[in-house]
Design a protein around this motif. Structure first.
Motif: not given
Length: 216
Positions: A152-158
């Motif tokens: 998974f990308s860190t950009a939209l991870f939450r």
């Protein structure tokens, strides 16, 4: 010696007798003799009801029962609303997810244990999904010597919500996390679920720490 009656006297007597009879008839009360004809005339002129046609029954309003029409549409039963927000709600729905977790799974750990477990659990999930700082837990993420692209990308991870609860005993716990992220194919998905399990380990100084367990 009786003297014979002459014809004129007979005529006079007959006339008198007729007059007396007429007077007697005139003195009779009115209505006598006529009722038989009146009653028979009334019975003849009155309408006769047929035995095969009984009088219609009177229906009272209070006894009338109304039934729903076959064409009426029955109102559907109320549908229970989901406590979770719809997919794609964004950060605005994260609070609802958190409240839903806390309501479904009441707290059973001391506050300081919950804080420690949640901090480590969030960091482990981030490292597992995006590859960030995996070196902090070599036992959980052993190095293969080859670069591995993160799932998974860190950009939209939450992390949308998380709770720490006991896992069958006071020395075991689980961190339950709900999160969102974009995979390598560019597909964003929220309301994902991951669990991290921990064991309590006593240190030489008498304090205890929570140690994460390998994923199975």
């Amino acid at each position: 010696m009786t003297t014979p009656l002459h014809p004129p006297r007979l005529l006079v007597l007959s006339t008198l007798m007729l007059a007396v009879a007429g007077i007697a008839l005139l003195d009779m009360p009115h209505g006598q003799g006529a009722p038989d004809r009146v009653v028979s005339s009334t019975a003849w002129s009155a309408p006769r009801s047929s035995p095969a046609s009984p009088a219609p029954a009177v229906v009272r309003p209070s006894s009338v029962r109304t039934t729903p029409s076959a064409t009426s549409t029955a109102s559907p039963p109320p549908v229970a609303e989901s406590p979770l927000p719809p997919h794609g709600e964004g950060t605005a729905g994260d609070q609802a997810v958190q409240l839903s977790l806390e309501k479904a799974w009441p707290a059973d750990l001391p506050a300081h244990d919950q804080r420690e477990l949640l901090t480590v659990g969030r960091a482990l999930l981030r490292a597992d999904a995006t590859g960030v700082e995996r070196h902090e837990w070599p036992a959980l993420f052993p190095s293969t010597g080859q670069a591995v692209a993160p799932a998974f990308s860190t950009a939209l991870f939450r992390v949308q919500a998380a709770v720490a609860r006991r896992d069958g005993s006071p020395d075991k716990a689980v961190v339950h996390l709900v999160w969102a992220g974009t995979d390598r194919g560019g597909t964003f998905t929220d309301l994902r679920i991951s669990d991290w399990h921990f064991k309590r380990k006593a240190s030489q100084m008498g304090a205890s720490t929570w140690t994460p367990q390998p994923r199975t």
